[in-house]
Each structure stands twice: as structure tokens, then as C-alpha cells.
Design a protein around this motif. Structure first.
Motif, short mmCIF file in Angstrom:
data_model
loop_
_atom_site.label_atom_id
_atom_site.label_comp_id
_atom_site.label_asym_id
_atom_site.label_seq_id
_atom_site.Cartn_x
_atom_site.Cartn_y
_atom_site.Cartn_z
N LEU A 295 0.86 -1.19 0.00
CA LEU A 295 0.00 0.00 0.00
C LEU A 295 0.89 1.24 0.00
N CYS A 296 0.72 2.08 -1.00
CA CYS A 296 1.46 3.34 -1.02
C CYS A 296 0.98 4.25 0.12
N ALA A 297 1.79 5.21 0.45
CA ALA A 297 1.44 6.18 1.50
C ALA A 297 0.12 6.88 1.19
N GLU A 298 -0.12 7.11 -0.09
CA GLU A 298 -1.34 7.82 -0.50
C GLU A 298 -2.59 7.00 -0.17
N CYS A 299 -2.46 5.68 -0.21
CA CYS A 299 -3.61 4.82 0.13
C CYS A 299 -4.00 5.05 1.59
N PRO B 97 4.02 11.35 -6.77
CA PRO B 97 3.24 10.12 -6.60
C PRO B 97 3.27 9.23 -7.85
N CYS B 98 3.23 7.92 -7.61
CA CYS B 98 3.18 6.96 -8.71
C CYS B 98 1.87 7.14 -9.48
N GLY B 99 1.80 6.52 -10.63
CA GLY B 99 0.63 6.69 -11.49
C GLY B 99 -0.67 6.30 -10.82
N ARG B 100 -0.67 5.18 -10.15
CA ARG B 100 -1.88 4.73 -9.46
C ARG B 100 -2.33 5.76 -8.43
N CYS B 101 -1.39 6.32 -7.72
CA CYS B 101 -1.74 7.28 -6.67
C CYS B 101 -2.20 8.61 -7.25
N ARG B 102 -1.74 8.96 -8.45
CA ARG B 102 -2.27 10.17 -9.09
C ARG B 102 -3.76 10.01 -9.32
ZN LIG Z 1 1.46 4.94 -5.32
#
Ligand SMILES: [Zn+2]
Ligand SMILES: O=c1ccn([C@H]2C[C@H](O)[C@@H](CO)O2)c(=O)[nH]1
Length: 136
Positions: free
Chosen positions: A60-64, A93-98
């Protein structure tokens, strides 16, 4: 909030919240701790850190965590966002987090950058969003 929709953002305080979150990261596999923090439209600050897993793809990224914290503490819209790595350097942020940030902050969400701030629409142009699902 200031006039005409302008947002007064204390980027120093926001970055400090991201650093605090980053120090809580669970990143034993990559060794790359990340912390994210955002200002909510009601003045709250929410934050998150990355949480990795032995099954690497479940990370899980920090943004999650930040988005989960947003809703767990009352919801609202994200208006300003920052993210730091283990060196306390800003990261993009990575693409998913964008996409994740777009859902909860929209294209005008401000992201801190080394040269100031920029709207999410510059990092995720022509985004797919909730409005695409209207009139179904
Ligand atoms: Zn991410
Ligand atoms: O936007 C990002 C990009 C990466 N990471 C995390 C995921 C993983 O734990 C580590 C290395 O990719 O950094 C985030 O938390 N947010």
C-alpha cells in the motif's frame, strides 16, 4: 481558505506531517519509507505512510493510507498534498496514486514541488474521474 477560492497552504507544516508519517512507514522490503500529508477543505490535515507486504504486490502506497485516513476522520476534499521519501526529499506520486488523489481532490489539487506547487491536472492530464460515470 482565502478569497476567490485561493487556498492558504502552510507547506512547512504539511511537509512536517508527511515526515512524521514517513517515520511510521512499514517498508522492510524496499527500505524506501514514504510519508504523505494533505490539507482537507475543512482545514484538517490527514497523512499516511507506505505499508509493504511479504507478497510484494500487495504493498500500500502512503497515499492509500492518506485516503483511508481522510474518510476515517470525516471525509471531505483534498486541497493540497505533499509527499516525502526516507531522505525527506519530495517525491512525485506513482501513477496509481495520481488517480487515487484525483478521485478525492480533483484536477486542481495542489501538489508541492521543488519549484512551488502545481495542480494535479499537470501530472494527470485528461484524467478519468467520477464525472465520466454520470448519466449512466
Ligand atoms: Zn502509489
Ligand atoms: O507514490 C508512491 C510511490 C511509492 N511508494 C512506496 C511503495 C513502496 O513501498 C516503496 C517503493 O516503491 O515506495 C509510495 O508510498 N508512494
Amino acid at each position: 481558505m482565502g478569497d476567490a477560492g485561493q487556498v492558504d497552504v502552510d507547506w512547512i507544516a504539511l511537509r512536517a506531517a508527511a515526515v512524521t508519517a514517513m517515520r511510521q512507514a512499514y517498508a522492510p522490503y524496499s527500505g524506501y519509507a514514504v510519508g504523505a500529508a494533505a490539507l482537507v477543505d475543512d482545514g484538517r490535515v490527514v497523512a499516511g505512510c507506505n505499508v509493504e507486504n511479504a507478497s510484494y504486490g500487495l504493498t500500500l502506497c502512503a497515499e492509500c493510507g492518506l485516503v483511508s485516513a481522510l474518510h476515517a476522520t470525516g471525509g471531505g476534499r483534498l486541497v493540497a498534498f505533499t509527499c516525502v521519501d526516507h531522505n525527506e526529499e519530495l517525491l512525485t506520486p506513482c501513477g496509481r496514486c495520481r488517480q487515487l488523489l484525483h478521485e478525492h481532490g480533483g484536477p486542481n489539487l495542489l501538489l508541492e514541488s521543488k519549484t512551488g506547487s502545481r495542480p494535479l491536472r499537470e501530472l494527470l492530464p485528461e484524467a478519468f474521474g467520477p464525472e465520466n460515470l454520470e448519466d449512466q
